[in-house]
Design a protein around this motif. Structure first.
Motif, mmCIF file in Angstrom:
data_model
loop_
_atom_site.group_PDB
_atom_site.id
_atom_site.type_symbol
_atom_site.label_atom_id
_atom_site.label_comp_id
_atom_site.label_asym_id
_atom_site.label_seq_id
_atom_site.Cartn_x
_atom_site.Cartn_y
_atom_site.Cartn_z
ATOM 1 N N GLY A 62 28.981 -10.336 16.974
ATOM 2 C CA GLY A 62 29.130 -11.152 15.777
ATOM 3 C C GLY A 62 29.419 -10.293 14.557
ATOM 4 N N ASP A 63 29.875 -10.931 13.507
ATOM 5 C CA ASP A 63 30.225 -10.269 12.253
ATOM 6 C C ASP A 63 28.987 -10.225 11.365
ATOM 7 O OD1 ASP A 63 31.225 -9.346 9.877
ATOM 8 O OD2 ASP A 63 32.909 -10.752 9.787
ATOM 9 N N LEU A 64 28.390 -9.044 11.225
ATOM 10 C CA LEU A 64 27.138 -8.909 10.488
ATOM 11 C C LEU A 64 27.326 -8.972 8.980
ATOM 12 C CD1 LEU A 64 25.302 -6.211 12.624
ATOM 13 C CD2 LEU A 64 25.038 -8.687 12.678
ATOM 14 N N ARG A 65 28.531 -9.167 8.540
ATOM 15 C CA ARG A 65 28.739 -9.419 7.111
ATOM 16 C C ARG A 65 28.358 -10.845 6.747
ATOM 17 N NH1 ARG A 65 34.850 -7.256 7.041
ATOM 18 N NH2 ARG A 65 34.732 -8.484 8.966
ATOM 19 N N GLU A 66 28.124 -11.676 7.766
ATOM 20 C CA GLU A 66 27.731 -13.070 7.564
ATOM 21 C C GLU A 66 26.215 -13.204 7.719
ATOM 22 O OE1 GLU A 66 29.882 -15.281 6.634
ATOM 23 O OE2 GLU A 66 31.660 -13.992 6.904
ATOM 24 N N LYS A 67 25.584 -13.873 6.755
ATOM 25 C CA LYS A 67 24.125 -14.041 6.788
ATOM 26 C C LYS A 67 23.660 -14.765 8.046
ATOM 27 C CE LYS A 67 22.864 -14.019 1.878
ATOM 28 N NZ LYS A 67 22.245 -14.821 0.784
ATOM 29 N N LEU A 68 24.389 -15.796 8.433
ATOM 30 C CA LEU A 68 23.983 -16.565 9.606
ATOM 31 C C LEU A 68 24.020 -15.705 10.861
ATOM 32 C CD1 LEU A 68 23.141 -19.229 10.894
ATOM 33 C CD2 LEU A 68 25.576 -19.868 11.036
ATOM 34 N N THR A 69 25.007 -14.823 10.954
ATOM 35 C CA THR A 69 25.109 -13.939 12.119
ATOM 36 C C THR A 69 23.892 -13.023 12.203
ATOM 37 O OG1 THR A 69 27.516 -13.963 11.919
ATOM 38 C CG2 THR A 69 26.556 -12.244 13.281
ATOM 39 N N ILE A 70 23.452 -12.517 11.068
ATOM 40 C CA ILE A 70 22.275 -11.646 11.047
ATOM 41 C C ILE A 70 21.043 -12.407 11.528
ATOM 42 C CG2 ILE A 70 20.681 -10.451 9.492
ATOM 43 C CD1 ILE A 70 23.111 -9.495 7.920
ATOM 44 N N ALA A 71 20.887 -13.632 11.045
ATOM 45 C CA ALA A 71 19.758 -14.457 11.488
ATOM 46 C C ALA A 71 19.831 -14.730 12.989
ATOM 47 C CB ALA A 71 19.739 -15.766 10.711
ATOM 48 N N ASN A 72 21.041 -14.980 13.482
ATOM 49 C CA ASN A 72 21.216 -15.246 14.912
ATOM 50 C C ASN A 72 20.921 -14.008 15.757
ATOM 51 O OD1 ASN A 72 21.918 -17.904 14.444
ATOM 52 N ND2 ASN A 72 24.126 -17.510 14.468
ATOM 53 N N LEU A 73 21.270 -12.829 15.237
ATOM 54 C CA LEU A 73 20.974 -11.583 15.947
ATOM 55 C C LEU A 73 19.472 -11.405 16.112
ATOM 56 C CD1 LEU A 73 21.406 -8.751 17.106
ATOM 57 C CD2 LEU A 73 21.779 -7.925 14.759
ATOM 58 N N LEU A 74 18.724 -11.621 15.038
ATOM 59 C CA LEU A 74 17.276 -11.486 15.128
ATOM 60 C C LEU A 74 16.702 -12.518 16.092
ATOM 61 C CD1 LEU A 74 14.623 -10.220 14.315
ATOM 62 C CD2 LEU A 74 14.596 -11.709 12.295
ATOM 63 N N SER A 75 17.183 -13.748 16.012
ATOM 64 C CA SER A 75 16.690 -14.800 16.907
ATOM 65 C C SER A 75 16.967 -14.455 18.363
ATOM 66 C CB SER A 75 17.343 -16.137 16.555
ATOM 67 O OG SER A 75 16.951 -16.577 15.272
ATOM 68 N N ALA A 76 18.174 -13.940 18.643
ATOM 69 C CA ALA A 76 18.518 -13.568 20.014
ATOM 70 C C ALA A 76 17.608 -12.449 20.522
ATOM 71 C CB ALA A 76 19.978 -13.135 20.085
ATOM 72 N N THR A 77 17.258 -11.530 19.649
ATOM 73 C CA THR A 77 16.381 -10.425 20.042
ATOM 74 C C THR A 77 14.983 -10.927 20.361
ATOM 75 O OG1 THR A 77 17.650 -8.931 18.599
ATOM 76 C CG2 THR A 77 15.485 -8.176 19.341
ATOM 77 N N ILE A 78 14.470 -11.809 19.515
ATOM 78 C CA ILE A 78 13.131 -12.363 19.746
ATOM 79 C C ILE A 78 13.115 -13.208 21.011
ATOM 80 C CG2 ILE A 78 11.305 -13.813 18.795
ATOM 81 C CD1 ILE A 78 11.817 -11.069 17.396
ATOM 82 N N ASP A 79 14.180 -13.982 21.231
ATOM 83 C CA ASP A 79 14.266 -14.798 22.446
ATOM 84 C C ASP A 79 14.235 -13.927 23.703
ATOM 85 O OD1 ASP A 79 14.365 -17.110 20.980
ATOM 86 O OD2 ASP A 79 16.543 -17.353 21.135
ATOM 87 N N ALA A 80 14.901 -12.770 23.616
ATOM 88 C CA ALA A 80 15.003 -11.900 24.794
ATOM 89 C C ALA A 80 13.753 -11.069 25.023
ATOM 90 C CB ALA A 80 16.216 -10.984 24.645
ATOM 91 N N PHE A 81 13.166 -10.543 23.925
ATOM 92 C CA PHE A 81 12.101 -9.545 24.074
ATOM 93 C C PHE A 81 10.801 -9.873 23.332
ATOM 94 C CE2 PHE A 81 16.162 -7.004 24.296
ATOM 95 C CZ PHE A 81 16.127 -6.782 25.668
ATOM 96 N N ASP A 82 10.782 -10.984 22.610
ATOM 97 C CA ASP A 82 9.571 -11.469 21.917
ATOM 98 C C ASP A 82 9.188 -10.687 20.670
ATOM 99 O OD1 ASP A 82 9.165 -13.501 23.816
ATOM 100 O OD2 ASP A 82 8.077 -12.113 25.117
ATOM 101 N N GLN A 83 9.847 -9.583 20.389
ATOM 102 C CA GLN A 83 9.462 -8.784 19.239
ATOM 103 C C GLN A 83 10.618 -7.862 18.836
ATOM 104 O OE1 GLN A 83 6.203 -6.698 21.248
ATOM 105 N NE2 GLN A 83 7.347 -4.784 21.111
ATOM 106 N N VAL A 84 10.446 -7.205 17.688
ATOM 107 C CA VAL A 84 11.360 -6.138 17.276
ATOM 108 C C VAL A 84 10.537 -5.088 16.544
ATOM 109 C CG1 VAL A 84 12.008 -7.383 15.158
ATOM 110 C CG2 VAL A 84 13.456 -5.533 16.003
ATOM 111 N N ASP A 85 10.656 -3.848 16.991
ATOM 112 C CA ASP A 85 9.859 -2.746 16.455
ATOM 113 C C ASP A 85 10.702 -1.689 15.751
ATOM 114 O OD1 ASP A 85 7.322 -3.598 17.906
ATOM 115 O OD2 ASP A 85 8.697 -3.270 19.595
ATOM 116 N N ILE A 86 11.973 -1.624 16.120
ATOM 117 C CA ILE A 86 12.860 -0.571 15.619
ATOM 118 C C ILE A 86 14.197 -1.206 15.252
ATOM 119 C CG2 ILE A 86 14.073 1.574 16.188
ATOM 120 C CD1 ILE A 86 11.868 1.896 18.459
#
Length: 266
Positions: A62-86
């Motif tokens: 996705g294009d990280l210049r878009e706010k929605l894309t950034i939110a979707n990236l974080l959501s996808a990470t949490i969905d996959a691994f339940d957390q983000v540390d780094i």
């Protein structure tokens, strides 16, 4: 103090090739869960395989210049691994600028490419890190690493936009380090010299003499491989650097020890 990142979850941007890809692979090999993020979906698939949805590797395009894309990236990470540390903010672009042309918008373009996504992703990920650590009073809550460049400290008019965006990223690192320190989130950066990134490979194909120019201005007389930088990024991500924040760690083969005038800056 441990330098282990096993069991941690990392987001690495700019991860479809070059430096970001090398860092993501290194993290995965060391036992971390890794979300590889890039605008280049084909590159991600080519490097990670269409079935990179099992074990400790995922990818997000996705294009990280878009706010929605950034939110979707974080959501996808949490969905996959339940957390983000780094978080490794590695998405960056290098372009040639004309510093005297009022029609050259490269400074604005690279600030939008190299700085703004790092700021927004840092803000959003830090908020998630704080939420995860509710009730905890000790230990590292999270580590954020920005990939910068020695161009921030050198003067090369043709690289005006890249230099300005790199300098801005360094200041972002220091400012966010202070802002997030009370939450026990550390923010550091690695400033690279010449590393065999995708952009540098393209430059060398177009100008075969450029390699010799770089090597002549680098005391170690060579260009670094992307994988050489991954250990340094792991150090900053781990609790082994637990008392280090707001710092710009330089890996440049000694380039900045020499007179910077007219020397290549990436």
């Amino acid at each position: 103090m441990s330098f282990s990142i096993a069991g941690k979850t990392a987001i690495v941007t700019g991860a479809a090739n070059g430096i970001g890809l090398a860092i993501g692979r290194h993290f995965a090999e060391k036992g971390a869960n890794v979300m590889f993020a890039d605008i280049d979906e084909k590159g991600l698939i080519d490097q990670l395989g269409e079935k990179a949805d099992e074990g400790n590797i995922r990818y997000f395009a996705g294009d990280l210049r878009e706010k929605l894309t950034i939110a979707n990236l974080l959501s996808a990470t949490i969905d996959a691994f339940d957390q983000v540390d780094i978080l490794v903010n590695g998405a960056r672009q290098v372009t040639v600028s004309d510093p005297l042309s009022p029609d050259d918008d490269s400074v604005i373009s690279l600030l939008n490419q190299n700085l703004v996504p790092a700021l927004r992703l840092t803000q959003l990920v830090a908020k998630r890190m704080v939420k995860q650590a509710e009730g905890e009073t000790e230990g590292q809550v999270g580590s954020i690493i920005n990939l910068s460049s020695i161009a921030a400290r050198r003067t090369h008019p043709d690289l005006l936009a890249y230099s300005v965006s790199s300098a801005a990223l360094d200041q972002l690192t220091r400012s966010m380090a202070v802002a997030l320190a009370p939450m026990r989130i550390r923010v550091n950066a690695v400033a690279f010299g010449s590393v065999m990134s995708a952009s540098l490979q393209g430059t060398l194909r177009e100008n075969s003499e450029f390699r010799q120019d770089i090597e002549r201005h680098t005391p170690l007389a060579r260009i670094a491989a992307p994988g050489e930088l991954a250990d340094a990024v792991q150090y900053l991500a781990s609790e082994g650097s637990g008392f280090m924040t707001g710092q710009i760690l330089t890996l440049d083969g000694g380039r900045t020890l020499l007179d910077p005038v007219a020397a290549p800056a990436h």
